[in-house]
Design a protein around this motif. Sequence first.
Motif, PDB file in Angstrom:
ATOM      1  N   ARG A   1       0.838  -1.187   0.000  1.00  0.00           N
ATOM      2  CA  ARG A   1       0.000   0.000   0.000  1.00  0.00           C
ATOM      3  C   ARG A   1       0.880   1.247   0.000  1.00  0.00           C
ATOM      4  NH1 ARG A   1      -5.378   1.967   1.503  1.00  0.00           N
ATOM      5  NH2 ARG A   1      -6.313   0.369   0.229  1.00  0.00           N
ATOM      6  N   VAL A   2       0.730   2.079  -1.040  1.00  0.00           N
ATOM      7  CA  VAL A   2       1.467   3.342  -1.144  1.00  0.00           C
ATOM      8  C   VAL A   2       0.481   4.428  -1.543  1.00  0.00           C
ATOM      9  CG1 VAL A   2       3.315   4.584  -2.330  1.00  0.00           C
ATOM     10  CG2 VAL A   2       3.607   2.164  -1.797  1.00  0.00           C
ATOM     11  N   ASP A   3       0.426   5.501  -0.766  1.00  0.00           N
ATOM     12  CA  ASP A   3      -0.463   6.644  -1.039  1.00  0.00           C
ATOM     13  C   ASP A   3      -1.926   6.219  -1.205  1.00  0.00           C
ATOM     14  OD1 ASP A   3       2.045   8.320  -3.048  1.00  0.00           O
ATOM     15  OD2 ASP A   3       1.691   8.348  -0.897  1.00  0.00           O
ATOM     16  N   GLY A   4      -2.365   5.239  -0.409  1.00  0.00           N
ATOM     17  CA  GLY A   4      -3.752   4.802  -0.452  1.00  0.00           C
ATOM     18  C   GLY A   4      -4.093   3.922  -1.636  1.00  0.00           C
ATOM     19  N   ARG A   5      -3.085   3.502  -2.414  1.00  0.00           N
ATOM     20  CA  ARG A   5      -3.328   2.617  -3.550  1.00  0.00           C
ATOM     21  C   ARG A   5      -2.664   1.278  -3.289  1.00  0.00           C
ATOM     22  NH1 ARG A   5      -2.934   5.250  -9.247  1.00  0.00           N
ATOM     23  NH2 ARG A   5      -4.725   6.588  -9.180  1.00  0.00           N
ATOM     24  N   ASP A   6      -3.276   0.228  -3.811  1.00  0.00           N
ATOM     25  CA  ASP A   6      -2.745  -1.120  -3.629  1.00  0.00           C
ATOM     26  C   ASP A   6      -1.937  -1.537  -4.854  1.00  0.00           C
ATOM     27  OD1 ASP A   6      -3.924  -1.257  -1.199  1.00  0.00           O
ATOM     28  OD2 ASP A   6      -5.620  -2.490  -1.825  1.00  0.00           O
ATOM     29  N   TYR A   7      -0.799  -2.167  -4.598  1.00  0.00           N
ATOM     30  CA  TYR A   7       0.046  -2.688  -5.668  1.00  0.00           C
ATOM     31  C   TYR A   7       0.328  -4.165  -5.414  1.00  0.00           C
ATOM     32  CZ  TYR A   7       0.757   2.216  -6.688  1.00  0.00           C
ATOM     33  OH  TYR A   7       0.545   3.533  -6.999  1.00  0.00           O
ATOM     34  N   CYS A   8       0.578  -4.908  -6.503  1.00  0.00           N
ATOM     35  CA  CYS A   8       0.795  -6.346  -6.372  1.00  0.00           C
ATOM     36  C   CYS A   8       2.180  -6.651  -5.827  1.00  0.00           C
ATOM     37  CB  CYS A   8       0.577  -7.029  -7.720  1.00  0.00           C
ATOM     38  SG  CYS A   8       1.789  -6.568  -8.972  1.00  0.00           S
ATOM     39  N   SER A   9       3.129  -5.741  -6.000  1.00  0.00           N
ATOM     40  CA  SER A   9       4.494  -6.000  -5.566  1.00  0.00           C
ATOM     41  C   SER A   9       5.177  -4.678  -5.232  1.00  0.00           C
ATOM     42  CB  SER A   9       5.264  -6.722  -6.675  1.00  0.00           C
ATOM     43  OG  SER A   9       5.339  -5.883  -7.808  1.00  0.00           O
ATOM     44  N   PRO A  10       6.255  -4.732  -4.435  1.00  0.00           N
ATOM     45  CA  PRO A  10       7.011  -3.502  -4.149  1.00  0.00           C
ATOM     46  C   PRO A  10       7.567  -2.870  -5.428  1.00  0.00           C
ATOM     47  CG  PRO A  10       7.640  -5.246  -2.644  1.00  0.00           C
ATOM     48  CD  PRO A  10       6.748  -5.872  -3.679  1.00  0.00           C
ATOM     49  N   ALA A  11       7.888  -3.722  -6.423  1.00  0.00           N
ATOM     50  CA  ALA A  11       8.431  -3.196  -7.671  1.00  0.00           C
ATOM     51  C   ALA A  11       7.423  -2.284  -8.370  1.00  0.00           C
ATOM     52  CB  ALA A  11       8.826  -4.356  -8.594  1.00  0.00           C
ATOM     53  N   HIS A  12       6.177  -2.697  -8.408  1.00  0.00           N
ATOM     54  CA  HIS A  12       5.161  -1.879  -9.071  1.00  0.00           C
ATOM     55  C   HIS A  12       4.859  -0.621  -8.273  1.00  0.00           C
ATOM     56  CE1 HIS A  12       3.345  -4.967 -12.079  1.00  0.00           C
ATOM     57  NE2 HIS A  12       4.530  -4.494 -12.421  1.00  0.00           N
ATOM     58  N   ALA A  13       4.876  -0.738  -6.936  1.00  0.00           N
ATOM     59  CA  ALA A  13       4.658   0.446  -6.105  1.00  0.00           C
ATOM     60  C   ALA A  13       5.770   1.456  -6.340  1.00  0.00           C
ATOM     61  CB  ALA A  13       4.609   0.033  -4.638  1.00  0.00           C
ATOM     62  N   HIS A  14       6.994   0.961  -6.428  1.00  0.00           N
ATOM     63  CA  HIS A  14       8.162   1.811  -6.652  1.00  0.00           C
ATOM     64  C   HIS A  14       8.108   2.439  -8.050  1.00  0.00           C
ATOM     65  CE1 HIS A  14      12.180   3.271  -5.966  1.00  0.00           C
ATOM     66  NE2 HIS A  14      12.605   2.709  -7.078  1.00  0.00           N
ATOM     67  N   GLN A  15       7.780   1.616  -9.037  1.00  0.00           N
ATOM     68  CA  GLN A  15       7.679   2.058 -10.432  1.00  0.00           C
ATOM     69  C   GLN A  15       6.713   3.237 -10.555  1.00  0.00           C
ATOM     70  OE1 GLN A  15       5.689  -0.626 -13.224  1.00  0.00           O
ATOM     71  NE2 GLN A  15       7.677  -0.953 -14.179  1.00  0.00           N
ATOM     72  N   THR A  16       5.512   3.093  -9.947  1.00  0.00           N
ATOM     73  CA  THR A  16       4.498   4.122 -10.079  1.00  0.00           C
ATOM     74  C   THR A  16       4.885   5.389  -9.331  1.00  0.00           C
ATOM     75  OG1 THR A  16       2.918   2.332 -10.181  1.00  0.00           O
ATOM     76  CG2 THR A  16       2.018   4.518  -9.941  1.00  0.00           C
ATOM     77  N   SER A  17       5.540   5.228  -8.173  1.00  0.00           N
ATOM     78  CA  SER A  17       5.927   6.430  -7.428  1.00  0.00           C
ATOM     79  C   SER A  17       7.029   7.167  -8.178  1.00  0.00           C
ATOM     80  CB  SER A  17       6.375   6.055  -6.010  1.00  0.00           C
ATOM     81  OG  SER A  17       7.505   5.222  -6.047  1.00  0.00           O
ATOM     82  N   LEU A  18       7.857   6.441  -8.939  1.00  0.00           N
ATOM     83  CA  LEU A  18       8.876   7.077  -9.765  1.00  0.00           C
ATOM     84  C   LEU A  18       8.231   7.885 -10.876  1.00  0.00           C
ATOM     85  CD1 LEU A  18      11.764   4.481 -10.236  1.00  0.00           C
ATOM     86  CD2 LEU A  18      11.806   6.634  -8.969  1.00  0.00           C
ATOM     87  N   HIS A  19       7.183   7.317 -11.504  1.00  0.00           N
ATOM     88  CA  HIS A  19       6.481   8.002 -12.574  1.00  0.00           C
ATOM     89  C   HIS A  19       5.867   9.307 -12.085  1.00  0.00           C
ATOM     90  CE1 HIS A  19       6.772   5.385 -16.001  1.00  0.00           C
ATOM     91  NE2 HIS A  19       6.514   4.339 -15.244  1.00  0.00           N
ATOM     92  N   LYS A  20       5.341   9.242 -10.843  1.00  0.00           N
ATOM     93  CA  LYS A  20       4.672  10.409 -10.282  1.00  0.00           C
ATOM     94  C   LYS A  20       5.691  11.500  -9.975  1.00  0.00           C
ATOM     95  CE  LYS A  20       2.387   9.810  -6.481  1.00  0.00           C
ATOM     96  NZ  LYS A  20       1.400   9.358  -5.506  1.00  0.00           N
TER      97      LYS A  20
END
Length: 96
Positions: free
Chosen positions: A75-94
């Motif tokens: 869970r990052v910023d109130g959103r659910d991700y399947c893996s830490p990699a995807h959570a990290h990927q999306t936060s990088l995009h933001k």
Amino acid sequence: MMRLIVWIAVAILVIWAVRSKVRAMMAPYREGFAPGSAPNRNQGQPQDARRVPGTERMSCCAACGVYFPASEAVRVDGRDYCSPAHAHQTSLHKAG
Ligand SMILES: [Zn+2]
């Protein structure tokens, strides 16, 4: 004495009937979820009141859209991700 035996017999019958009824009702849930049979329309809610005991709430990855058990969510910023990699990927995009 005879009356007591009749009451015990009735009690056993009632318990047996209720147990077999509950068992019949729970049978479809024991086999587990058939893939794609029931879309989860309450994925945004933290708690589903109609949740069947013994099953787990499913969550949708905000990055790739895959469904996974909510207990495994990152869970990052109130959103659910399947893996830490995807959570990290999306936060990088933001960020950039
Ligand atoms: Zn993902």
